[in-house]
Design a protein around this motif. Structure first.
Motif, PDB file in Angstrom:
ATOM      1  N   PRO A   1      -6.665  13.145  20.329  1.00  0.00           N
ATOM      2  CA  PRO A   1      -7.722  14.076  20.744  1.00  0.00           C
ATOM      3  C   PRO A   1      -9.021  13.861  19.991  1.00  0.00           C
TER       4      PRO A   1
ATOM      5  N   ASP B   1      -8.817  12.735  35.781  1.00  0.00           N
ATOM      6  CA  ASP B   1      -9.273  13.039  34.425  1.00  0.00           C
ATOM      7  C   ASP B   1      -9.028  11.847  33.516  1.00  0.00           C
TER       8      ASP B   1
ATOM      9  N   SER C   1      -5.003  16.079  36.724  1.00  0.00           N
ATOM     10  CA  SER C   1      -5.417  17.280  36.005  1.00  0.00           C
ATOM     11  C   SER C   1      -4.240  18.087  35.460  1.00  0.00           C
TER      12      SER C   1
ATOM     13  N   ASP D   1      -7.631  11.395  29.758  1.00  0.00           N
ATOM     14  CA  ASP D   1      -6.982  12.071  28.636  1.00  0.00           C
ATOM     15  C   ASP D   1      -7.221  11.283  27.355  1.00  0.00           C
ATOM     16  N   HIS D   2      -7.709  11.964  26.314  1.00  0.00           N
ATOM     17  CA  HIS D   2      -7.796  11.346  24.994  1.00  0.00           C
ATOM     18  C   HIS D   2      -6.397  11.368  24.388  1.00  0.00           C
TER      19      HIS D   2
ATOM     20  N   ASN E   1      -2.993  16.288  32.347  1.00  0.00           N
ATOM     21  CA  ASN E   1      -3.999  16.339  31.293  1.00  0.00           C
ATOM     22  C   ASN E   1      -4.034  17.721  30.658  1.00  0.00           C
ATOM     23  N   ASN E   2      -3.968  18.762  31.474  1.00  0.00           N
ATOM     24  CA  ASN E   2      -4.008  20.123  30.947  1.00  0.00           C
ATOM     25  C   ASN E   2      -2.752  20.454  30.155  1.00  0.00           C
TER      26      ASN E   2
ATOM     27  N   LYS F   1      -0.778  18.294  28.574  1.00  0.00           N
ATOM     28  CA  LYS F   1      -0.713  17.467  27.366  1.00  0.00           C
ATOM     29  C   LYS F   1      -1.802  17.818  26.369  1.00  0.00           C
ATOM     30  N   ARG F   2      -2.839  18.480  26.782  1.00  0.00           N
ATOM     31  CA  ARG F   2      -4.083  18.605  26.034  1.00  0.00           C
ATOM     32  C   ARG F   2      -3.898  18.954  24.560  1.00  0.00           C
ATOM     33  N   THR F   3      -3.046  19.905  24.247  1.00  0.00           N
ATOM     34  CA  THR F   3      -2.940  20.381  22.866  1.00  0.00           C
ATOM     35  C   THR F   3      -1.954  19.586  22.022  1.00  0.00           C
TER      36      THR F   3
END
Length: 279
Positions: free
Chosen positions: A112, A106, A131, A108-109, A134-135, A137-139
């Protein structure tokens, strides 16, 4: 683990044009000269700020262009017009910098794109990651509000002191080796210590390392037991040499050398590694 060399930018204008133009040559969104100059300025400011958030990264002049720039990231996906950019970034490392073992699949931004649409296709805002990381860290939206708390370190821009800060605490409970990683803040800036520990906790690395530790020790088992049998006195020194060698390959604060350093300092393990590793 932790850090990567900053991505090469390539031709920024060409990437913008490719992302914002259909394959038939029709413009999805035609950037004005002022908007294009503003994007260049945002990119330069991002680098100057080492990827940390700032109000000037979302200038009013890009209010109209922000939405198409946000959507332009779709062209970085497989089959998109900027798919080669994705391939290049993912090929820049063979392990996720956040965890140190996952396969990068993935992007990752770091900031965001939901809040910083201008940076949706900026290579230095895109971190190759596995993944699970990334998932997890996403928020995390670093610094947008006090309640957001600490952020993860930036893999391209964070400066880390040349000290060993990743520690592994090892115990032997009910016939099973237990390992818990933590960040030793001695010699580190308190803010950096908080971010590093937050990264360990946010990505649930202590839970995720369990399987990797078992695999790693299984691979090292024969060599460890053989050396212990040949020279019990120098066994701890052997472990430290292995730790230093792995540190040269993965970084001294990678989970592998940190584990070996802890085992080398554990007198029970050095006295009878077979109890921990199996006979």
């Amino acid at each position: 683990m932790w850090l990567l060399p900053a991505q090469e930018l390539g031709d920024v204008d060409q990437a913008l044009d490719t992302a914002l133009t259909y394959v038939n040559g029709v413009a999805i969104y035609a950037l004005s000269h002022a908007e294009r100059a503003a994007i260049h300025a945002v990119y330069q400011l991002y680098d100057a700020l080492a990827g940390q958030p700032h109000a000037d990264l979302t200038p009013a002049i890009l209010n109209t262009a922000r939405s198409p720039l946000y959507a332009a990231y779709d062209q970085v996906q497989i089959g998109g017009r900027l798919a080669k950019l994705r391939e290049r970034i993912l090929a820049s490392t063979n392990q996720c910098p956040y965890c140190g073992f996952g396969e990068p699949r993935d992007l990752d931004h770091y900031l965001p794109r939901s809040a910083f649409g201008e940076l949706a296709i900026y290579p230095r805002n895109l971190i190759p990651s596995c993944s699970p990381c990334n998932n997890a860290k996403r928020t995390v939206v670093p610094g947008l509000e006090p309640a957001s708390g600490p952020s993860l370190i930036h893999a391209y821009f964070q400066e880390l002191p040349n000290v060993e800060f990743l520690r592994a605490d090892v115990t032997f409970e009910e016939g099973t080796l237990q390992v818990q990683y933590r960040v030793d803040g001695g010699g580190l800036d308190p803010v950096l210590t908080t971010k590093l520990q937050f990264q360990l906790d946010r990505l649930k690395l202590n839970d995720r390392y369990k399987g990797q530790i078992n695999k790693f020790l299984s691979e090292q088992r024969a060599a460890m037991l053989m050396f212990r049998e040949i020279d019990a006195v120098l066994f701890g020194e052997y472990l430290m040499r292995c730790a230093n060698s792995l540190g040269e390959s993965f970084g001294r604060n990678d989970w592998r050398p940190a584990l070996l350093r802890a085992l080398a300092a554990n007198s029970d393990f050095c006295s009878s590694p077979a109890d921990y590793l199996g006979t």
